[in-house]
Scaffold this active site. Structure first.
Site, PDB file in Angstrom:
ATOM      1  N   HIS A  14       0.824  -1.221   0.000  1.00  0.00           N
ATOM      2  CA  HIS A  14       0.000   0.000   0.000  1.00  0.00           C
ATOM      3  C   HIS A  14       0.856   1.269   0.000  1.00  0.00           C
ATOM      4  O   HIS A  14       0.405   2.330   0.440  1.00  0.00           O
ATOM      5  CB  HIS A  14      -0.999   0.006   1.173  1.00  0.00           C
ATOM      6  CG  HIS A  14      -2.099  -1.003   0.982  1.00  0.00           C
ATOM      7  ND1 HIS A  14      -3.232  -0.731   0.251  1.00  0.00           N
ATOM      8  CD2 HIS A  14      -2.211  -2.290   1.388  1.00  0.00           C
ATOM      9  CE1 HIS A  14      -4.002  -1.821   0.233  1.00  0.00           C
ATOM     10  NE2 HIS A  14      -3.402  -2.787   0.910  1.00  0.00           N
ATOM     11  N   GLY A  49      -4.072 -12.727  -4.332  1.00  0.00           N
ATOM     12  CA  GLY A  49      -3.256 -11.524  -4.126  1.00  0.00           C
ATOM     13  C   GLY A  49      -1.972 -11.581  -4.927  1.00  0.00           C
ATOM     14  O   GLY A  49      -0.978 -10.948  -4.591  1.00  0.00           O
ATOM     15  N   GLU A  58      -7.467  -0.700 -14.851  1.00  0.00           N
ATOM     16  CA  GLU A  58      -8.091  -0.988 -13.541  1.00  0.00           C
ATOM     17  C   GLU A  58      -8.915   0.218 -13.074  1.00  0.00           C
ATOM     18  O   GLU A  58     -10.031   0.078 -12.596  1.00  0.00           O
ATOM     19  CB  GLU A  58      -7.022  -1.273 -12.472  1.00  0.00           C
ATOM     20  CG  GLU A  58      -6.259  -2.556 -12.668  1.00  0.00           C
ATOM     21  CD  GLU A  58      -6.996  -3.796 -12.189  1.00  0.00           C
ATOM     22  OE1 GLU A  58      -7.994  -3.677 -11.447  1.00  0.00           O
ATOM     23  OE2 GLU A  58      -6.563  -4.900 -12.577  1.00  0.00           O
ATOM     24  N   ASP A  96       1.772  -3.818  -9.481  1.00  0.00           N
ATOM     25  CA  ASP A  96       1.481  -5.131 -10.071  1.00  0.00           C
ATOM     26  C   ASP A  96       1.831  -5.164 -11.557  1.00  0.00           C
ATOM     27  O   ASP A  96       2.480  -6.089 -12.044  1.00  0.00           O
ATOM     28  CB  ASP A  96       0.008  -5.494  -9.887  1.00  0.00           C
ATOM     29  CG  ASP A  96      -0.420  -5.439  -8.431  1.00  0.00           C
ATOM     30  OD1 ASP A  96       0.470  -5.316  -7.561  1.00  0.00           O
ATOM     31  OD2 ASP A  96      -1.620  -5.519  -8.163  1.00  0.00           O
TER      32      ASP A  96
HETATM   33  C1  GLA Z   1      -3.005  -4.337  -4.969  1.00  0.00           C
HETATM   34  C2  GLA Z   1      -2.830  -3.166  -5.932  1.00  0.00           C
HETATM   35  C3  GLA Z   1      -1.407  -2.627  -5.891  1.00  0.00           C
HETATM   36  C4  GLA Z   1      -0.951  -2.359  -4.464  1.00  0.00           C
HETATM   37  C5  GLA Z   1      -1.269  -3.535  -3.555  1.00  0.00           C
HETATM   38  C6  GLA Z   1      -0.992  -3.215  -2.110  1.00  0.00           C
HETATM   39  O1  GLA Z   1      -2.248  -5.432  -5.389  1.00  0.00           O
HETATM   40  O2  GLA Z   1      -3.149  -3.549  -7.241  1.00  0.00           O
HETATM   41  O3  GLA Z   1      -1.299  -1.476  -6.692  1.00  0.00           O
HETATM   42  O4  GLA Z   1      -1.503  -1.166  -3.988  1.00  0.00           O
HETATM   43  O5  GLA Z   1      -2.624  -3.955  -3.666  1.00  0.00           O
HETATM   44  O6  GLA Z   1       0.336  -2.987  -1.917  1.00  0.00           O
END
Ligand code: GLA
Length: 384
Positions: free
Chosen positions: A35, A123, A159, A171
């Site tokens: 985050h 995740g 997104e 990501d």
């Molecule tokens: C998700 C979001 C990323 C990042 C993470 C937390 O994966 O897509 O951009 O903010 O949560 O680190």
């Protein structure tokens, strides 16, 4: 990753004659720095050996014809420039195409078949893998000449504008820039990065998927982002140069505590401290001190759970068990939160006993089997 030969046969089965091209883009792990990306901070992800792969060929029309292997070969088509499809998986294609068109790209219709082995809801960014696969493929087949940075941005904006999650860039960046055996130390403000070798001797990365994904995940994600912005808005009044939490020290935040909503304050404090933990972990990694990296990882989990409020009982349980195993150097929830998996750094000799202990006790407590995911740090998006 889906076998290329299989993709080739499936493509021929559904779309007939004509040689497609093949592309793949991976999911990611993140060692530390959660985050922080949308706050302009640092992250430390790596691409993994689980990917979305695709066979694709222009079809000379303005229709995009898609087959999703992971949805039992569901078939769907949409017109370029027409309305957005309702199905989320097709919206990733639609969004990437629209984002590219807005940047001046000319894209024609195509046939594509795709599927992958990035675990969904774990995740590990299966959606970024799909966006990166589509953007990398279109960039190549239409010779669009977008830079890799632009491709990552196109995925991120897909997104934001077509899925409704105001995510950061970690990501998509990891999926595109990842390199075998390396993690990407990315400054999410400047997008400057270093590829840092990550092969700790005698230590394994263990991922344990809770197999839960709470429905709060995307709405609460946007709430967290708004809370960070709320804090920044207060500080900005006094320090006009501040644009992102990245620019704020814990002392500056503290100085204006009384003006910030108490929950927003805790969220902001987490982010500022998380950025510091990442720095400390990187310094420790350079010295080969993985005990210290592990301590920072545990502290990240505590912050995510108690200050940032994005963990859940299942994730906390798996991390708590880790603390009982001295061979586990560090463990924490990974990614956006509210489910998904725990990432742990574990000494080789302790992997089996930790995993077995989790499996047994998790089953008893939650009446559910966790999934152990084996990963290796691998290359980013590419033609195969
Ligand atoms: C998700 C979001 C990323 C990042 C993470 C937390 O994966 O897509 O951009 O903010 O949560 O680190």
């Amino acid at each position: 990753m889906i076998d290329k030969q299989l993709l080739k046969e499936d493509f021929a089965k559904y779309f007939g004659e004509g040689e497609p091209r093949f592309f793949a883009a991976p999911g990611r792990i993140n060692i530390i720095g959660e985050h922080t990306d949308y706050n302009g901070g640092f992250v430390l992800p790596g691409a993994v050996d689980k990917a979305i792969s695709m066979a694709i060929r222009p079809n000379g029309t303005d229709i995009v014809n898609l087959i999703s292997i992971d949805h039992e070969d569901a078939h769907l088509f949409f017109r370029i420039g027409g309305p957005q499809p309702k199905e989320q998986w097709a919206s990733y294609f639609y969004g990437v195409i629209e984002e590219m068109r807005q940047r001046g790209a000319k894209i024609g219709g195509f046939n594509a078949i795709f599927g992958g082995d990035v675990p969904l809801g774990a995740g590990m960014s299966s959606s970024a893998a799909l966006e990166s696969c589509v953007s990398t493929a279109l960039n190549a087949i239409y010779d669009l000449k977008f830079t890799k940075q632009e491709l990552a941005k196109i995925g991120q904006m897909t997104e934001h504008h077509y899925i409704g999650v105001r995510c950061g860039i970690m990501d998509q960046f990891a999926s595109i820039f990842g390199q075998k055996g390396h993690v990407v130390r990315l400054d999410c403000r400047s997008l400057m990065f270093d590829l840092v070798p990550f092969k700790p001797k005698g230590i394994e990365i263990v991922l344990i998927d809770t197999m839960v994904k709470h429905s709060l995940a995307s709405s609460e994600y946007n709430v967290r982002r708004a809370q960070c912005e709320e804090g920044v808005d207060v500080i900005k009044k006094y320090l006009p140069d501040v644009q992102l939490l990245r620019d704020v020290s814990i002392e500056e935040l503290e100085a204006h505590r009384s003006e910030i909503d108490p929950i927003a304050y805790r969220r902001c404090a987490f982010v500022i401290n998380e950025n510091k933990r990442l720095m400390a972990a990187c310094a420790a990694m350079e010295k080969g001190d993985f005990e210290e990296v592990g301590r920072q990882i545990y502290a990240t989990h505590d912050g995510l759970s108690q200050e940032y409020g994005v963990s859940c009982a299942e994730l906390d349980f798996i991390v708590d068990i880790a603390r009982e195993h001295k061979e586990v150097l560090g463990a924490r929830m990974m990614g956006g939160g509210f489910g998904g998996c725990v990432i742990a750094l574990v000494k080789k000799e302790g992997v089996e006993s930790y995993v077995e202990d989790v499996k047994e006790r998790y089953q008893v407590k939650f009446d559910k089997e966790p999934r152990v995911i084996e990963v290796e740090i691998s290359d980013g998006a590419r033609e195969i």
